[in-house]
Design a protein around this motif. Sequence first.
Motif, PDB file in Angstrom:
ATOM      1  N   ARG A   1       0.841  -1.196   0.000  1.00  0.00           N
ATOM      2  CA  ARG A   1       0.000   0.000   0.000  1.00  0.00           C
ATOM      3  C   ARG A   1       0.875   1.244   0.000  1.00  0.00           C
ATOM      4  NH1 ARG A   1      -5.260   1.251   1.243  1.00  0.00           N
ATOM      5  NH2 ARG A   1      -5.655   3.345   2.058  1.00  0.00           N
ATOM      6  N   HIS A   2       0.645   2.134  -0.960  1.00  0.00           N
ATOM      7  CA  HIS A   2       1.447   3.347  -1.100  1.00  0.00           C
ATOM      8  C   HIS A   2       0.569   4.550  -0.764  1.00  0.00           C
ATOM      9  CE1 HIS A   2       4.726   1.164  -3.197  1.00  0.00           C
ATOM     10  NE2 HIS A   2       3.719   0.370  -3.521  1.00  0.00           N
ATOM     11  N   GLU A   3       0.854   5.180   0.359  1.00  0.00           N
ATOM     12  CA  GLU A   3       0.037   6.295   0.848  1.00  0.00           C
ATOM     13  C   GLU A   3       0.360   7.606   0.142  1.00  0.00           C
ATOM     14  OE1 GLU A   3      -2.403   6.147   2.923  1.00  0.00           O
ATOM     15  OE2 GLU A   3      -2.223   4.100   3.674  1.00  0.00           O
ATOM     16  N   CYS A   4       1.563   7.730  -0.401  1.00  0.00           N
ATOM     17  CA  CYS A   4       1.981   8.965  -1.061  1.00  0.00           C
ATOM     18  C   CYS A   4       3.119   8.641  -2.015  1.00  0.00           C
ATOM     19  CB  CYS A   4       2.411  10.017  -0.044  1.00  0.00           C
ATOM     20  SG  CYS A   4       3.873   9.537   0.915  1.00  0.00           S
ATOM     21  N   LEU A   5       3.514   9.616  -2.819  1.00  0.00           N
ATOM     22  CA  LEU A   5       4.666   9.440  -3.688  1.00  0.00           C
ATOM     23  C   LEU A   5       5.940   9.643  -2.873  1.00  0.00           C
ATOM     24  CD1 LEU A   5       3.529  11.428  -6.868  1.00  0.00           C
ATOM     25  CD2 LEU A   5       3.531   8.949  -6.542  1.00  0.00           C
TER      26      LEU A   5
END
Length: 376
Positions: free
Chosen positions: A223-227
Amino acid sequence: MSIPFLDLSPMHAELEAELDEAWRRVSRSGKFIGGELVDRFEDQWAAYCGTAHCVGLASGTVALQLGLSALGIGPGDEVIVPANTFFATAEAVLAVGARPVFVDVDPATLLMTAAAVENAITQRTAAVVPVHLYGQPIDMDAVGQVASAAGLAVIEDAAQAHGSTWRGRRAGSLSHLGCFSFYPGKNLGAFGDAGAVVTNNRALAERIRLLSNHGRTRDDHCRHECLGGTHRLDALQAAVLSIKLGRLDSWNDSRRRVAAWYEPLLRELAVEPVRMAAGACSNWHLAVIQSPHRDHIRQRLCAEGVATAIHYPIACHRQPALGSLNAPRLPVAECAADRVLSLPMGPHLTRAEVVRVAEAIDRALAAKDVVHEPHS
């Protein structure tokens, strides 16, 4: 026998067995990125600096960049930085899309002053990056007061200040964020590039951790919450840093002893040692003098086998890469760039070597017929 500018081999010889075991431990574990060794160093470094949190990173430059980004600094913002600093200070500001605003430095310490910060504040100013240069910390009380009154974030560039203190408080703990480099030549150096951010703000620490690891949370690898990016501290560097941290205070004390040997010898010469501010306790990362005959002195010392360095021969605001910024006239920093010379310094330098350096400077000045004038 030559005198190197900095000799790392005696430091590593002291720790050879522990360093060898660290390599074997990491190799056997197969955990090269993150893990227990990184967690351990982060806890140790936070405790050493007197902060609640530490995030290990790939370099000191990344530490500055992610620190600024975590604070929301970006396009349209101005960030006040000293003109006498390594290029990475300004580079990190530009990397987040903000504009570095350069200020001049104190002629005695060559450090940023609170007055210079105050005079540079505009409606667009969002942050200030004080740099603890040569190991000497800035007057963070005065800078902090100016920044607080203007509502500015403060990010310490403590890349050269491992273990230095301002009025008893460790560098890195005196602001919103403290940024460190563990480049091999630093007082606490890794076996490659490495860095860290320390802070008392949990939210900032977690934001920086996200940005350093593709925006992923600790508990969900997919899971990638931001760049973000790949800016992590690796396990081998963390293991090396944990081992060396146990010697940092004693090595810093040895550097202070070397500085104490230099002090009376340099006082008798026609050179200007960079002065220490009251309230500052330097780790003596560098021993810096100023002289209008800098290049001549350096050439003569080199001929006698004494290695030196220049930090820095081009004032940061005059670097070609920043030409489009319409560099201001900052006379102290520009003059210092032509005059500063870093002498041999390290925890294993001997008194005899220090005497030899001073005598070589004396001979160099005599060859120029430079007359000594007592320092005020």
